[in-house]
Scaffold this active site. Structure first.
Site, PDB file in Angstrom:
ATOM      1  N   GLU A 171       0.789  -1.268   0.289  1.00  0.00           N
ATOM      2  CA  GLU A 171       0.066   0.046   0.003  1.00  0.00           C
ATOM      3  C   GLU A 171       0.933   1.393  -0.132  1.00  0.00           C
ATOM      4  O   GLU A 171       2.172   1.318   0.353  1.00  0.00           O
ATOM      5  CB  GLU A 171      -1.157   0.190   1.151  1.00  0.00           C
ATOM      6  CG  GLU A 171      -0.354  -0.464   2.515  1.00  0.00           C
ATOM      7  CD  GLU A 171       0.987   0.481   3.248  1.00  0.00           C
ATOM      8  OE1 GLU A 171       0.732   1.728   2.715  1.00  0.00           O
ATOM      9  OE2 GLU A 171       1.950  -0.256   3.636  1.00  0.00           O
ATOM     10  N   GLU A 314       4.489  -0.752   1.610  1.00  0.00           N
ATOM     11  CA  GLU A 314       4.599  -1.048   0.238  1.00  0.00           C
ATOM     12  C   GLU A 314       4.569  -2.308  -0.235  1.00  0.00           C
ATOM     13  O   GLU A 314       4.715  -2.706  -1.133  1.00  0.00           O
ATOM     14  CB  GLU A 314       6.042  -0.300  -0.331  1.00  0.00           C
ATOM     15  CG  GLU A 314       6.031   1.125  -0.048  1.00  0.00           C
ATOM     16  CD  GLU A 314       7.525   1.630  -0.569  1.00  0.00           C
ATOM     17  OE1 GLU A 314       8.239   0.988  -1.188  1.00  0.00           O
ATOM     18  OE2 GLU A 314       7.809   2.948  -0.351  1.00  0.00           O
TER      19      GLU A 314
END
Length: 349
Positions: A171, A314
């Protein structure tokens, strides 16, 4: 979403036990490879196969903005979300580096970045241009949360069509530790102060402010902890909803999903509250430095594979954990049995 939930079955425990027995025939003392053996057993239970495959992996990064950023809860301005999406698209972020290392397919999905993006290599699935400020109003409407969940489901379907055998979900979204902390405090019944950390690097005074903002939002939204979709809509984020959908779809497709850090684990907890059978398909990649991560891991009775003091997000920690899945599957597929090697499996009396 309901259609995908209906397809989720519990993992195949019989397949896992078959693998457990097979591991004891390999040229090693029973259980001597510890957690790696448990990982192989879980992968067999997920896939129903004695010798499961986890190659190739797929990395999917969902990006979205958060209205609560206006409350000054992050060390970085909201514009960084779009800037980092461009960095992902250009292959320059940590997750890109780690994805190349494991030869992973990468997809970047804009599910709710505030600004308009037209970048090559970024899938546009924008539900809305960022959430609302959850201190003032619900972060999103229920139908928008469901639409974001569907974005996550669709991304997993694309990965499956591209022959992915393992999923790494990441994310990007400035202020998403604030949304995740709010959700977790409600879902786990914990105090806000116990789940809030430094996020992107705020100082103690900013952290105290962040706690106060989240407490105000929780009081204003009055979300029911027994209604995970309502918690997600009132306090969450579009990328958190997409990740929730991704975990639901992974389970429905009997694919292992490596869960990253704090934000990913809150999404995983949400998916498991929606459908408890999802839990068996989740492998927890690493332990984040965020204090709330331990709370979320405890709620899921999860033990992560790595503990490296990371807090980037991430999908980076999940990507670093992936080679352990490769090792587990290679162990089952390539190690000789005692019979094959002509080695005695009996202890000397």
């Amino acid at each position: 979403m309901h259609a995908i939930v209906d397809h989720i079955q519990s993992v195949d425990l019989k397949a896992g036990e078959t693998t457990r027995r097979y591991l004891d025939t390999l040229t090693k003392p029973p259980g001597s490879l510890g957690a790696l053996e448990e990982l192989a057993i879980q992968l067999s239970a997920i896939t129903g196969e004695l010798k499961p495959q986890v190659m190739p992996p797929a990395v999917i990064v969902f990006a979205a903005d958060h209205g609560v950023a206006v409350e000054g809860v992050s060390a970085f301005p909201q514009e960084v979300t779009a800037q980092m999406v461009a960095n992902f698209a250009n292959g320059g972020a940590a997750i890109n580096v780690f994805a190349r290392q494991i030869s992973a397919q990468v997809e970047i999905v804009d599910v709710g970045v505030a600004s308009s993006l037209t970048l090559p290599g970024v899938t546009s699935s924008k539900v809305r241009a960022g959430t609302a400020n959850m201190v003032v109003e619900d972060a999103m409407q229920a139908d928008q949360a469901l639409a974001a969940i569907e974005v996550g489901i669709a991304a997993i379907e694309r990965a499956k069509k591209a022959a992915a055998k393992c999923l790494i979900v990441g994310e990007m979204g400035i202020a998403n530790t604030t949304a995740s902390s709010a959700m977790l405090a409600v879902l786990a019944g914990e105090s806000v102060a116990s789940v809030v950390g430094a996020g992107t690097g705020i100082n103690p005074q900013q952290q105290a402010h962040k706690v106060a903002v989240i407490e105000r939002a929780i009081a204003a939204r009055n979300a029911d902890p027994q209604a995970p979709l309502a918690v997600l809509a009132k306090l969450g984020g579009l990328e958190i909803a997409a990740m929730t959908g991704a975990y639901l779809a992974a389970a429905a497709n009997q694919m292992p999903a490596i869960v990253d850090g704090f934000i990913a684990t809150v999404a995983a907890l949400t998916a498991c509250r929606i459908c408890p059978a999802v839990r068996g398909y989740l492998i927890f990649g690493h332990r984040s430095q965020e204090p709330g991560h331990d709370v979320a891991l405890t709620a899921l009775e999860a033990r992560p594979l790595l503990d490296m003091g990371m807090r980037l997000g991430e999908g980076s920690g999940a990507a670093l954990a992936y080679p352990l899945l490769q090792a587990a599957t290679s162990m089952v597929a390539e190690m000789a049995t005692f019979n094959d090697a002509g080695v005695s499996d009996k202890a000397t009396p």
